[in-house]
Motif scaffolding. Structure first.
Motif, mmCIF file in Angstrom:
data_model
loop_
_atom_site.group_PDB
_atom_site.id
_atom_site.type_symbol
_atom_site.label_atom_id
_atom_site.label_comp_id
_atom_site.label_asym_id
_atom_site.label_seq_id
_atom_site.Cartn_x
_atom_site.Cartn_y
_atom_site.Cartn_z
ATOM 1 N N ILE A 63 0.815 -1.134 0.062
ATOM 2 C CA ILE A 63 0.038 0.043 0.211
ATOM 3 C C ILE A 63 0.835 1.263 0.063
ATOM 4 O O ILE A 63 1.951 1.318 0.316
ATOM 5 C CB ILE A 63 -0.984 0.046 1.132
ATOM 6 N N GLY A 64 0.377 2.392 -0.480
ATOM 7 C CA GLY A 64 1.308 3.732 -0.736
ATOM 8 C C GLY A 64 0.244 4.753 -0.394
ATOM 9 O O GLY A 64 -0.782 4.951 0.015
ATOM 10 N N ALA A 65 0.973 5.981 -0.522
ATOM 11 C CA ALA A 65 0.221 7.373 -0.435
ATOM 12 C C ALA A 65 -1.102 7.271 -1.313
ATOM 13 O O ALA A 65 -0.995 6.568 -2.419
ATOM 14 C CB ALA A 65 1.232 8.431 -0.893
ATOM 15 N N GLY A 66 -2.105 8.013 -0.779
ATOM 16 C CA GLY A 66 -3.450 7.895 -1.552
ATOM 17 C C GLY A 66 -4.014 6.751 -1.185
ATOM 18 O O GLY A 66 -5.366 6.662 -1.756
ATOM 19 N N GLN A 67 -3.825 5.823 -0.753
ATOM 20 C CA GLN A 67 -4.597 4.345 -0.523
ATOM 21 C C GLN A 67 -5.030 4.200 0.833
ATOM 22 O O GLN A 67 -4.462 5.118 1.837
ATOM 23 C CB GLN A 67 -3.620 3.373 -0.982
ATOM 24 N N ARG A 68 -6.186 3.411 1.193
ATOM 25 C CA ARG A 68 -6.682 3.237 2.348
ATOM 26 C C ARG A 68 -6.394 1.927 2.777
ATOM 27 O O ARG A 68 -6.641 1.158 2.110
ATOM 28 C CB ARG A 68 -8.109 3.376 2.221
ATOM 29 N N LEU A 69 -6.163 1.801 4.241
ATOM 30 C CA LEU A 69 -6.071 0.436 4.947
ATOM 31 C C LEU A 69 -6.734 0.649 6.181
ATOM 32 O O LEU A 69 -7.030 1.416 6.652
ATOM 33 C CB LEU A 69 -4.791 0.281 5.407
ATOM 34 N N LEU A 70 -7.697 -0.655 6.422
ATOM 35 C CA LEU A 70 -8.460 -0.651 7.607
ATOM 36 C C LEU A 70 -7.684 -1.845 8.584
ATOM 37 O O LEU A 70 -7.209 -2.804 8.043
ATOM 38 C CB LEU A 70 -9.808 -1.413 7.007
ATOM 39 N N ASP A 71 -7.597 -1.367 9.658
ATOM 40 C CA ASP A 71 -6.813 -1.943 10.712
ATOM 41 C C ASP A 71 -7.843 -2.529 11.458
ATOM 42 O O ASP A 71 -8.535 -1.714 12.623
ATOM 43 C CB ASP A 71 -5.779 -0.893 11.474
ATOM 44 N N ILE A 72 -8.063 -3.974 11.448
ATOM 45 C CA ILE A 72 -9.267 -4.502 12.575
ATOM 46 C C ILE A 72 -8.468 -4.900 13.686
ATOM 47 O O ILE A 72 -7.517 -5.776 13.674
ATOM 48 C CB ILE A 72 -9.718 -5.555 11.776
ATOM 49 N N GLY A 73 -9.165 -4.201 14.829
ATOM 50 C CA GLY A 73 -8.456 -4.668 16.186
ATOM 51 C C GLY A 73 -6.847 -3.742 16.191
ATOM 52 O O GLY A 73 -6.044 -4.302 16.286
ATOM 53 N N CYS A 74 -7.098 -2.455 16.239
ATOM 54 C CA CYS A 74 -6.118 -1.684 16.289
ATOM 55 C C CYS A 74 -5.279 -1.616 17.368
ATOM 56 O O CYS A 74 -4.229 -0.914 17.517
ATOM 57 C CB CYS A 74 -6.572 -0.113 15.650
ATOM 58 N N ASP A 135 -8.280 -0.287 0.111
ATOM 59 C CA ASP A 135 -7.411 -0.907 -0.796
ATOM 60 C C ASP A 135 -6.483 -2.133 0.059
ATOM 61 O O ASP A 135 -6.131 -3.058 -0.426
ATOM 62 C CB ASP A 135 -6.246 0.000 -0.978
ATOM 63 N N ALA A 136 -6.572 -2.229 1.136
ATOM 64 C CA ALA A 136 -5.874 -3.235 1.977
ATOM 65 C C ALA A 136 -6.542 -3.328 3.290
ATOM 66 O O ALA A 136 -7.157 -2.409 3.909
ATOM 67 C CB ALA A 136 -4.457 -3.114 2.294
#
Length: 277
Positions: A63-74, A135-136
């Motif tokens: 993943i890189g700049a401009g993309q979104r990641l969801l962290d499940i259980g952060c 995106d991830a």
């Protein structure tokens, strides 16, 4: 006859982390997950080993700049902040612990990342996000708390765009636990289930993913719990002050048993998968 206790609910898990935050910080620091040591000669500290495992997750998230990641259980947000700093991506982290979310947002603000990294109270069993909005997705040692791991994986599949990446780590049952060991570990660590390494890819693929990599990194993570009993003994005054003498005495008795089971009978998996385009 074995009496089955009800599985902990998401609300139970949230209360556990709200209450156990100081204790877990004593054992694990800011990263509430194990570390990765390259081999027996690796003299890395626990924190260094934890950051190495985070970096292995970052590398596989692609993943890189401009993309979104969801962290499940952060957790308290340290891995997510490290990810954002390394890649320039935006992160949305979720936890069922209000205290963890508060601490994680404070961490992002302190690092000057409030516009890039955000945390909110949400349940992975009912993700409040539209389809194909990330995106991830990663789940850092969190799926072991979920009432239905397969359902959470299907939710992750739904919110990922086609071609998006899933990266996760999880504790596995490497050797069969006795009923007594299972009860102790499940209640002590608030677990709902454990899979065998051989089962894991099948469960992920059943949710629609294509598994790209599944690594058994048990030998590299075994050191994570070694010595935590001595750390508890060293910090017993602080634990007593935070939780009372009864909790301190119970922990002093039970934690070495939990740590031994974790070290001798449980394993650890790192998995990367893709949602087909």
């Amino acid at each position: 006859m074995t009496i089955q206790k009800p599985l902990p609910t998401p609300a139970d898990i949230g209360r556990y982390y709200d209450q156990m935050g100081p204790f877990l910080a004593t054992l694990l620091g800011d990263n509430i997950h194990v570390g990765y040591w390259s081999g027996p000669e690796d003299q890395s500290s626990g924190t260094e080993a934890q950051e190495r495992l985070t970096d292995m997750m970052i590398q596989r998230s692609r993943i890189g700049a401009g993309q979104r990641l969801l962290d499940i259980g952060c957790g308290t947000g340290r891995p997510a902040v490290r990810l954002a700093q390394a890649t320039g991506c935006s992160v949305t982290g979720i936890s069922v612990s209000a205290m963890q979310v508060e601490q994680a947002n404070a961490r992002a603000q302190k690092e000057g990342l409030s516009d890039q990294v955000r945390f909110q109270v949400a349940d992975a069993m009912e993700l409040p996000f539209p389809e194909a909005s990330f995106d991830a997705v990663w789940a850092f040692e969190s799926l072991l708390h979920m009432p239905d791991r397969a359902h959470v994986l299907r939710n992750a599949f739904r919110v990922l765009r086609p071609g998006g990446i899933l990266v996760l780590t999880d504790v596995t049952e490497q050797h069969v636990l006795t009923d007594e060991e299972r009860t102790l570990v499940y209640s002590g660590l608030m677990l709902t289930s454990l899979l065998r390494f051989q089962e894991y890819s099948l469960v992920v693929e059943a949710a629609g993913f294509s598994v790209e990599e599944a690594l058994d990194i048990t030998p590299n993570t075994r050191r994570a719990m070694v010595g935590t009993d001595k750390l508890i003994s060293k910090e017993q005054e602080g634990i007593s002050a935070a939780y009372g003498t009864d909790f301190q005495a119970m922990t002093f008795e039970l934690w070495p048993k939990i740590a031994a089971i974790f070290t001798d009978k449980l394993g650890y998996l790192l998995l990367a998968a893709v949602k087909p385009a």
